[in-house]
Write a protein that holds these residues in place. Structure first.
Motif, PDB file in Angstrom:
ATOM      1  N   GLU A   1       0.837  -1.208   0.000  1.00 51.07           N
ATOM      2  CA  GLU A   1       0.000   0.000   0.000  1.00 51.07           C
ATOM      3  C   GLU A   1       0.870   1.256   0.000  1.00 51.07           C
ATOM      4  O   GLU A   1       0.625   2.206  -0.753  1.00 51.07           O
ATOM      5  CB  GLU A   1      -0.912  -0.008   1.226  1.00 51.07           C
ATOM      6  CG  GLU A   1      -1.825   1.194   1.362  1.00 51.07           C
ATOM      7  CD  GLU A   1      -3.013   1.185   0.432  1.00 51.07           C
ATOM      8  OE1 GLU A   1      -3.691   2.219   0.327  1.00 51.07           O
ATOM      9  OE2 GLU A   1      -3.250   0.151  -0.223  1.00 51.07           O
ATOM     10  N   GLY A   2       1.903   1.255   0.832  1.00 55.86           N
ATOM     11  CA  GLY A   2       2.782   2.414   0.892  1.00 55.86           C
ATOM     12  C   GLY A   2       3.554   2.633  -0.393  1.00 55.86           C
ATOM     13  O   GLY A   2       3.668   3.770  -0.879  1.00 55.86           O
TER      14      GLY A   2
ATOM     15  N   LYS B   1       1.250   4.041  -3.118  1.00 56.90           N
ATOM     16  CA  LYS B   1       0.976   5.468  -2.894  1.00 56.90           C
ATOM     17  C   LYS B   1       2.188   6.316  -3.266  1.00 56.90           C
ATOM     18  O   LYS B   1       2.051   7.410  -3.837  1.00 56.90           O
ATOM     19  CB  LYS B   1       0.598   5.714  -1.432  1.00 56.90           C
ATOM     20  CG  LYS B   1      -0.702   5.057  -0.990  1.00 56.90           C
ATOM     21  CD  LYS B   1      -1.893   5.578  -1.768  1.00 56.90           C
ATOM     22  CE  LYS B   1      -3.190   4.973  -1.205  1.00 56.90           C
ATOM     23  NZ  LYS B   1      -4.377   5.361  -1.999  1.00 56.90           N
TER      24      LYS B   1
ATOM     25  N   GLU C   1       5.276  10.323   3.429  1.00 54.67           N
ATOM     26  CA  GLU C   1       3.832  10.095   3.346  1.00 54.67           C
ATOM     27  C   GLU C   1       3.524   8.620   3.099  1.00 54.67           C
ATOM     28  O   GLU C   1       2.609   8.051   3.693  1.00 54.67           O
ATOM     29  CB  GLU C   1       3.225  10.954   2.238  1.00 54.67           C
ATOM     30  CG  GLU C   1       3.224  12.447   2.529  1.00 54.67           C
ATOM     31  CD  GLU C   1       2.864  13.278   1.308  1.00 54.67           C
ATOM     32  OE1 GLU C   1       2.331  14.398   1.500  1.00 54.67           O
ATOM     33  OE2 GLU C   1       3.109  12.813   0.164  1.00 54.67           O
TER      34      GLU C   1
ATOM     35  N   LYS D   1       4.074   6.641   6.246  1.00 56.87           N
ATOM     36  CA  LYS D   1       2.976   6.891   7.194  1.00 56.87           C
ATOM     37  C   LYS D   1       1.741   6.085   6.815  1.00 56.87           C
ATOM     38  O   LYS D   1       1.072   5.499   7.679  1.00 56.87           O
ATOM     39  CB  LYS D   1       2.650   8.388   7.214  1.00 56.87           C
ATOM     40  CG  LYS D   1       1.573   8.771   8.217  1.00 56.87           C
ATOM     41  CD  LYS D   1       1.344  10.278   8.232  1.00 56.87           C
ATOM     42  CE  LYS D   1       0.251  10.644   9.234  1.00 56.87           C
ATOM     43  NZ  LYS D   1       0.013  12.128   9.236  1.00 56.87           N
ATOM     44  N   ILE D   2       1.431   6.050   5.526  1.00 53.60           N
ATOM     45  CA  ILE D   2       0.276   5.283   5.041  1.00 53.60           C
ATOM     46  C   ILE D   2       0.471   3.799   5.323  1.00 53.60           C
ATOM     47  O   ILE D   2      -0.435   3.103   5.784  1.00 53.60           O
ATOM     48  CB  ILE D   2       0.065   5.535   3.537  1.00 53.60           C
ATOM     49  CG1 ILE D   2      -0.436   6.959   3.309  1.00 53.60           C
ATOM     50  CG2 ILE D   2      -0.916   4.520   2.941  1.00 53.60           C
ATOM     51  CD1 ILE D   2      -0.398   7.406   1.852  1.00 53.60           C
TER      52      ILE D   2
ATOM     53  N   SER E   1       0.124   3.068   9.036  1.00 57.39           N
ATOM     54  CA  SER E   1      -1.286   3.161   9.418  1.00 57.39           C
ATOM     55  C   SER E   1      -2.055   1.924   8.966  1.00 57.39           C
ATOM     56  O   SER E   1      -2.881   1.385   9.714  1.00 57.39           O
ATOM     57  CB  SER E   1      -1.903   4.417   8.808  1.00 57.39           C
ATOM     58  OG  SER E   1      -3.290   4.483   9.066  1.00 57.39           O
ATOM     59  N   THR E   2      -1.760   1.459   7.749  1.00 59.94           N
ATOM     60  CA  THR E   2      -2.421   0.256   7.234  1.00 59.94           C
ATOM     61  C   THR E   2      -2.077  -0.956   8.091  1.00 59.94           C
ATOM     62  O   THR E   2      -2.956  -1.752   8.437  1.00 59.94           O
ATOM     63  CB  THR E   2      -1.990   0.000   5.775  1.00 59.94           C
ATOM     64  OG1 THR E   2      -2.399   1.110   4.964  1.00 59.94           O
ATOM     65  CG2 THR E   2      -2.628  -1.269   5.239  1.00 59.94           C
TER      66      THR E   2
END
Length: 248
Positions: A51-52, A55, A64, A67-68, A71-72
């Motif tokens: 996911e990171g 992105k 960013e 961080k993503i 968080s996931t």
């Protein structure tokens, strides 16, 4: 008779075929008897890093993207009792950085998580999979795999996955896998696509024949024996389910 229909199996996938190869007993437990095992922290780490990286390739900065990813992971692993949870969470930042350094030269992907459906004559359900990234202008399709030990070549179970995507999309595709660790990345191009697709199809037909033996899940369970020491049964709830079915 469609044996898949009886067991409410709508399709096969490379992962379900790989599961049947790795542990027929776990396939019976999960796919036939519906006793799902918990997903481990390593799988959550893989999804989070992917996911990171996606992105980041779509325009997010490294910070960013990290961080993503974190968080996931936090969301996916919130209720995980896996003792490796902290270790896997701590590896995310470095893996995202390594993945972005490797894949940013490709540019933004034209598609992500693309669905592939492969129909085989005589097989009563399709084989479905989802590739991670594609760059249509360059004819590149790529799957991301995170790991703590960098392999020297494509693993066979991963080869079957990517071969399926390539066969469905055509021979003009360059199929690749990027193995990402906290220290380095290795990207390999898949060869012998046809051979791996044929292997996947053979496994699919084996599953079809196996399921057609009986409409009784307990009878199918009686035909296999679990290896309780394998990683498939590392979760204590899964071991308990295996004990209830096989007495082991």
């Amino acid at each position: 008779m469609n044996p898949f229909e009886h067991y409410n199996i709508q399709h096969l996938s490379p992962s379900s075929c790989n599961l049947f190869i790795g542990s027929p007993a776990m396939y019976v437990l999960e796919r036939v008897m519906g006793k799902k095992s918990k997903v481990g922290a390593a799988a959550h780490r893989g999804n989070a890093v992917e996911e990171g990286v996606v992105k980041g390739l779509m325009g997010a900065s490294d910070a960013e993207a990290i961080k993503i990813a974190k968080s996931t992971f936090g969301r996916l692993a919130a209720l995980s009792g896996d003792p490796r949870r902290e270790k896997e969470g701590n590896s995310i930042e470095d893996m995202v950085r390594q993945g972005l350094a490797e894949l940013r030269p490709y540019g933004p992907p034209t598609s992500t998580q693309g669905k592939i459906e492969w129909k085989v004559e005589g097989l009563m359900v399709p084989i479905i999979g989802f590739y991670d990234l594609a760059w249509d202008d360059h004819g590149i399709l790529l799957d991301i795999k995170t790991t703590h030990a960098l392999p020297s070549q494509i693993k066979i179970n991963h080869a079957r996955q990517v071969a399926l995507y390539t066969a469905a999309l055509g021979n003009n595709i360059s199929p690749r896998l990027s193995y990402i660790t906290t220290k380095k990345v290795a990207t390999y191009t898949l060869e012998n696509v046809e051979q791996h697709v044929h292997a996947l199809e053979r496994v699919a037909f084996t599953i079809q024949r196996f399921l057609s033996i009986s409409k009784d899940p307990n009878e199918l369970a009686s035909l296999v024996v679990p290896d309780i020491d394998s990683f498939y049964f590392s979760d204590h709830m899964t071991r308990q389910a295996a004990f209830e079915v096989w007495g082991l």
